[in-house]
Write a protein that holds these residues in place. Structure first.
Motif, PDB file in Angstrom:
ATOM      1  N   ALA A  18       0.845  -1.194   0.000  1.00 52.24           N
ATOM      2  CA  ALA A  18       0.000   0.000   0.000  1.00 52.24           C
ATOM      3  C   ALA A  18       0.882   1.247   0.000  1.00 52.24           C
ATOM      4  O   ALA A  18       1.762   1.374   0.848  1.00 52.24           O
ATOM      5  CB  ALA A  18      -0.919  -0.005   1.218  1.00 52.24           C
ATOM      6  N   PRO A  27      -3.891   7.131   4.863  1.00 52.97           N
ATOM      7  CA  PRO A  27      -4.277   6.469   3.622  1.00 52.97           C
ATOM      8  C   PRO A  27      -5.712   5.951   3.610  1.00 52.97           C
ATOM      9  O   PRO A  27      -6.304   5.800   2.550  1.00 52.97           O
ATOM     10  CB  PRO A  27      -3.276   5.320   3.504  1.00 52.97           C
ATOM     11  CG  PRO A  27      -2.775   5.096   4.883  1.00 52.97           C
ATOM     12  CD  PRO A  27      -2.852   6.417   5.587  1.00 52.97           C
ATOM     13  N   ILE A  37     -10.980   5.289   1.473  1.00 49.15           N
ATOM     14  CA  ILE A  37      -9.585   5.263   1.051  1.00 49.15           C
ATOM     15  C   ILE A  37      -9.253   6.549   0.317  1.00 49.15           C
ATOM     16  O   ILE A  37      -9.967   6.961  -0.607  1.00 49.15           O
ATOM     17  CB  ILE A  37      -9.295   4.030   0.171  1.00 49.15           C
ATOM     18  CG1 ILE A  37      -9.589   2.749   0.980  1.00 49.15           C
ATOM     19  CG2 ILE A  37      -7.852   4.052  -0.334  1.00 49.15           C
ATOM     20  CD1 ILE A  37      -9.399   1.472   0.213  1.00 49.15           C
ATOM     21  N   GLN A  76      -4.555  -0.690  -0.598  1.00 53.97           N
ATOM     22  CA  GLN A  76      -4.900   0.049   0.630  1.00 53.97           C
ATOM     23  C   GLN A  76      -5.979  -0.694   1.412  1.00 53.97           C
ATOM     24  O   GLN A  76      -5.924  -0.766   2.641  1.00 53.97           O
ATOM     25  CB  GLN A  76      -5.370   1.469   0.302  1.00 53.97           C
ATOM     26  CG  GLN A  76      -4.303   2.388  -0.208  1.00 53.97           C
ATOM     27  CD  GLN A  76      -3.247   2.762   0.820  1.00 53.97           C
ATOM     28  OE1 GLN A  76      -3.282   2.360   1.990  1.00 53.97           O
ATOM     29  NE2 GLN A  76      -2.271   3.534   0.385  1.00 53.97           N
TER      30      GLN A  76
END
Length: 153
Positions: A18, A27, A37, A76
């Motif tokens: 990520a 993030p 996200i 993510q």
């Protein structure tokens, strides 16, 4: 390995680590069963995918850049889910931003690169609401940025 990662492997996709935030933000944020996200910019194995759609880049190349953003979104999400992508219930919404020349009007076609990939990889879990917006410029000169909301178990 999660069932989702197995499907990604079948598609020839390996999730990268990520990406770290580029500024003073996190993030992702988990609120209840939703993961928000932050925007993921277009980058591939060669680095940042830069350009302006309708000027230095065609819609097909923009769609490939959008797919890379979707891959980063899944990376993510994996981090947010402590490595278990099978916690995903569904993709809720994507917001796609496309660096565009003033007369470029194919932003939806560009963001289809992300949408089509998510449906291919996730099936019905990948179907989502979305926005596809043209902007004058994006961070670091990239062509596409996409953020997303995901529902998890």
């Amino acid at each position: 390995m999660s069932a989702i990662e197995k499907k990604l492997t079948e598609l020839g996709i390996h999730l990268p680590e990520a990406p770290a935030p580029a500024a003073n933000y996190v993030p992702f944020v988990i609120s209840g069963n939703l993961v928000h996200i932050s925007g993921q910019i277009s980058q591939d194995a060669n680095g940042l995918v830069k350009g302006r759609l309708g000027d230095t880049m065609a819609a097909e190349a923009g769609a490939a850049a959008a797919k890379q953003c979707a891959i980063s979104l899944l990376a993510q999400l994996k981090a947010a889910c402590d490595g278990d992508l099978d916690r995903l219930k569904r993709v809720v919404k994507l917001n796609g931003f496309v660096a565009s020349a003033h007369d470029f009007h194919e932003q939806p076609k560009v963001i289809n690169g992300a949408s089509d990939f998510l449906v291919e990889a996730l099936g019905d879990k990948g179907r989502h609401a979305r926005s596809a917006v043209g902007v004058a410029a994006l961070p670091l000169g990239v062509a596409v940025e996409i953020d997303g909301i995901f529902e998890i178990e």
